[in-house]
Structure formats: structure tokens, C-alpha cells
Enzyme design. Sequence first.
Site, mmCIF file in Angstrom:
data_model
loop_
_atom_site.group_PDB
_atom_site.id
_atom_site.type_symbol
_atom_site.label_atom_id
_atom_site.label_comp_id
_atom_site.label_asym_id
_atom_site.label_seq_id
_atom_site.Cartn_x
_atom_site.Cartn_y
_atom_site.Cartn_z
ATOM 1 N N ASN A 1 -53.611 8.260 -10.586
ATOM 2 C CA ASN A 1 -53.131 7.042 -9.664
ATOM 3 C C ASN A 1 -52.059 7.190 -8.705
ATOM 4 O O ASN A 1 -51.278 8.300 -9.206
ATOM 5 C CB ASN A 1 -52.964 6.015 -10.492
ATOM 6 C CG ASN A 1 -53.452 5.615 -10.991
ATOM 7 O OD1 ASN A 1 -55.402 5.473 -10.936
ATOM 8 N ND2 ASN A 1 -53.683 4.838 -12.628
ATOM 9 N N ASP B 1 -50.272 7.704 -24.607
ATOM 10 C CA ASP B 1 -49.724 6.455 -23.450
ATOM 11 C C ASP B 1 -49.797 5.419 -24.941
ATOM 12 O O ASP B 1 -50.200 4.651 -25.920
ATOM 13 C CB ASP B 1 -50.992 6.061 -22.999
ATOM 14 C CG ASP B 1 -50.397 5.151 -21.812
ATOM 15 O OD1 ASP B 1 -50.593 5.259 -20.725
ATOM 16 O OD2 ASP B 1 -50.227 3.926 -22.148
ATOM 17 N N ILE B 2 -47.904 4.762 -24.338
ATOM 18 C CA ILE B 2 -47.511 3.661 -24.730
ATOM 19 C C ILE B 2 -49.106 2.411 -25.192
ATOM 20 O O ILE B 2 -48.739 1.803 -25.867
ATOM 21 C CB ILE B 2 -46.613 3.042 -24.384
ATOM 22 C CG1 ILE B 2 -45.732 2.464 -25.983
ATOM 23 C CG2 ILE B 2 -46.240 2.397 -23.217
ATOM 24 C CD1 ILE B 2 -44.515 2.722 -25.632
ATOM 25 N N HIS C 1 -48.693 11.775 -13.899
ATOM 26 C CA HIS C 1 -48.671 11.782 -14.689
ATOM 27 C C HIS C 1 -50.823 11.869 -14.317
ATOM 28 O O HIS C 1 -50.915 11.481 -14.136
ATOM 29 C CB HIS C 1 -48.577 11.228 -15.612
ATOM 30 C CG HIS C 1 -48.565 9.870 -15.198
ATOM 31 N ND1 HIS C 1 -47.704 8.936 -13.948
ATOM 32 C CD2 HIS C 1 -49.721 8.380 -15.555
ATOM 33 C CE1 HIS C 1 -47.592 7.639 -13.533
ATOM 34 N NE2 HIS C 1 -49.078 7.663 -14.349
ATOM 35 N N LEU C 2 -50.746 12.726 -16.094
ATOM 36 C CA LEU C 2 -53.024 12.844 -15.264
ATOM 37 C C LEU C 2 -52.769 12.303 -16.971
ATOM 38 O O LEU C 2 -52.453 12.041 -18.016
ATOM 39 C CB LEU C 2 -53.427 14.355 -15.402
ATOM 40 C CG LEU C 2 -53.435 15.150 -14.502
ATOM 41 C CD1 LEU C 2 -51.891 15.523 -13.720
ATOM 42 C CD2 LEU C 2 -54.020 16.561 -14.890
ATOM 43 N N HIS C 3 -53.937 10.602 -16.612
ATOM 44 C CA HIS C 3 -54.299 10.841 -17.504
ATOM 45 C C HIS C 3 -55.718 11.020 -18.252
ATOM 46 O O HIS C 3 -56.662 11.444 -17.708
ATOM 47 C CB HIS C 3 -54.779 8.831 -17.468
ATOM 48 C CG HIS C 3 -54.020 7.950 -16.878
ATOM 49 N ND1 HIS C 3 -53.501 7.253 -17.280
ATOM 50 C CD2 HIS C 3 -53.224 8.177 -15.437
ATOM 51 C CE1 HIS C 3 -52.540 6.476 -16.310
ATOM 52 N NE2 HIS C 3 -52.661 6.500 -15.642
HETATM 53 P P1 5GP Z 1 -50.169 4.513 -13.943
HETATM 54 O O1 5GP Z 1 -50.570 3.336 -13.866
HETATM 55 O O2 5GP Z 1 -48.826 4.850 -13.197
HETATM 56 O O3 5GP Z 1 -50.710 5.424 -13.517
HETATM 57 O O4 5GP Z 1 -49.183 4.893 -15.461
HETATM 58 C C1 5GP Z 1 -48.718 4.889 -16.193
HETATM 59 C C2 5GP Z 1 -48.885 4.887 -18.120
HETATM 60 O O5 5GP Z 1 -47.805 5.213 -18.576
HETATM 61 C C3 5GP Z 1 -49.551 3.579 -18.102
HETATM 62 O O6 5GP Z 1 -50.818 3.930 -18.871
HETATM 63 C C4 5GP Z 1 -48.833 3.274 -19.270
HETATM 64 O O7 5GP Z 1 -48.917 2.687 -20.516
HETATM 65 C C5 5GP Z 1 -47.540 4.495 -19.944
HETATM 66 N N1 5GP Z 1 -46.045 4.281 -19.977
HETATM 67 C C6 5GP Z 1 -45.907 3.967 -19.723
HETATM 68 N N2 5GP Z 1 -44.750 4.588 -20.276
HETATM 69 C C7 5GP Z 1 -44.226 4.305 -20.926
HETATM 70 C C8 5GP Z 1 -43.542 5.239 -22.087
HETATM 71 O O8 5GP Z 1 -42.279 4.888 -22.601
HETATM 72 N N3 5GP Z 1 -44.448 5.536 -22.803
HETATM 73 C C9 5GP Z 1 -45.681 6.084 -22.810
HETATM 74 N N4 5GP Z 1 -46.093 6.915 -23.700
HETATM 75 N N5 5GP Z 1 -46.291 6.292 -22.023
HETATM 76 C C10 5GP Z 1 -45.817 5.098 -20.991
#
Ligand code: 5GP
Length: 116
Positions: free
Chosen positions: A89, A32-33, A102-104
Site C-alpha cells: 500500500n 501482522d498484529i 512493507h509487503l503484506h
Molecule cells: P499498511 O496499512 O500501512 O499497509 O499496513 C500496516 C500493517 O501493519 C497493518 O496491517 C497493521 O495491522 C500492522 N501493524 C501496525 N503496527 C504493528 C505492530 O506494532 N506490530 C505488528 N506486527 N504489526 C503492526
Amino acid sequence: MVSKNCIFCKIARGEIPGDMVYEDDDCVAFRDINPQAPTHVLVIPRKHIEGLAETEPEDQELLGKLVAVAARVAEQEDLVESGYRVVINWGEDAGMAVPHLHLHVLGGRKMSWPPG
Ligand code: 5GP
Ligand code: ZN
């Protein structure tokens, strides 16, 4: 199957660099970025699916695979003994930001319950 302007589709296709930790024909995993824990990896299908609420019965096998890959990544990242959390989420209340399933995989620190 893929979405032209989806950032995670672009990472899966290699058009945007991602810090990859796992790849196969069906899914990829990358860091994650904006990590929320010492280890924070996202596991995604190569197929563009908006999120959990947009999955179809035909995606069952893929969903199982994604969870299995999350477990494999956690093992690879040495999180089995200390513990880890896998999160998906969906929607505004959960704070979903990227509309590609996506799975964290989060680990490396003590986490609270219930989640904030
Ligand atoms: P969500 O809130 O949709 O469950 O999580 C999205 C996740 O994607 C966030 O934790 C965010 O930091 C990550 N994310 C968003 N854009 C990018 C990207 O361009 N590269 C990476 N590696 N992670 C990203
Ligand atoms: Zn996508």
C-alpha cells in the site's frame, strides 16, 4: 538508514517484540498484529524507506529481494498450492498506515478481486 521513532525499525532491531518468521541481513518478516487472513505476514527492509513511492534506483536490488522473501515466506507458510496475495500500500487511498515499506503476504482464505 534507520528511523528512531519508526515502529517497524524498532521491530527489525528487536527493540519491540515481533512474531518473526524470517530474518536476514537485509530484511525481516513477522506476523501482522491485526491479521486480515489466516496467514498475514509483513516483509520489511531493515533500511528505513517510507514506502514504495520513496524508493530510489539504488533500492532496486533490495526491492527484488523483498519480493523473493515474500515468496519464500509464502512457501514456508504452505500457501503455494492454495494461493496467496502480496500487497504494497502507498498513500491515503490505499490505506497505508505505517510509513516504513512493507509487503503484506496474505493467504489461507479465498480473496476477492478487485480488492476493496
Ligand atoms: P499498511 O496499512 O500501512 O499497509 O499496513 C500496516 C500493517 O501493519 C497493518 O496491517 C497493521 O495491522 C500492522 N501493524 C501496525 N503496527 C504493528 C505492530 O506494532 N506490530 C505488528 N506486527 N504489526 C503492526
Ligand atoms: Zn522504519
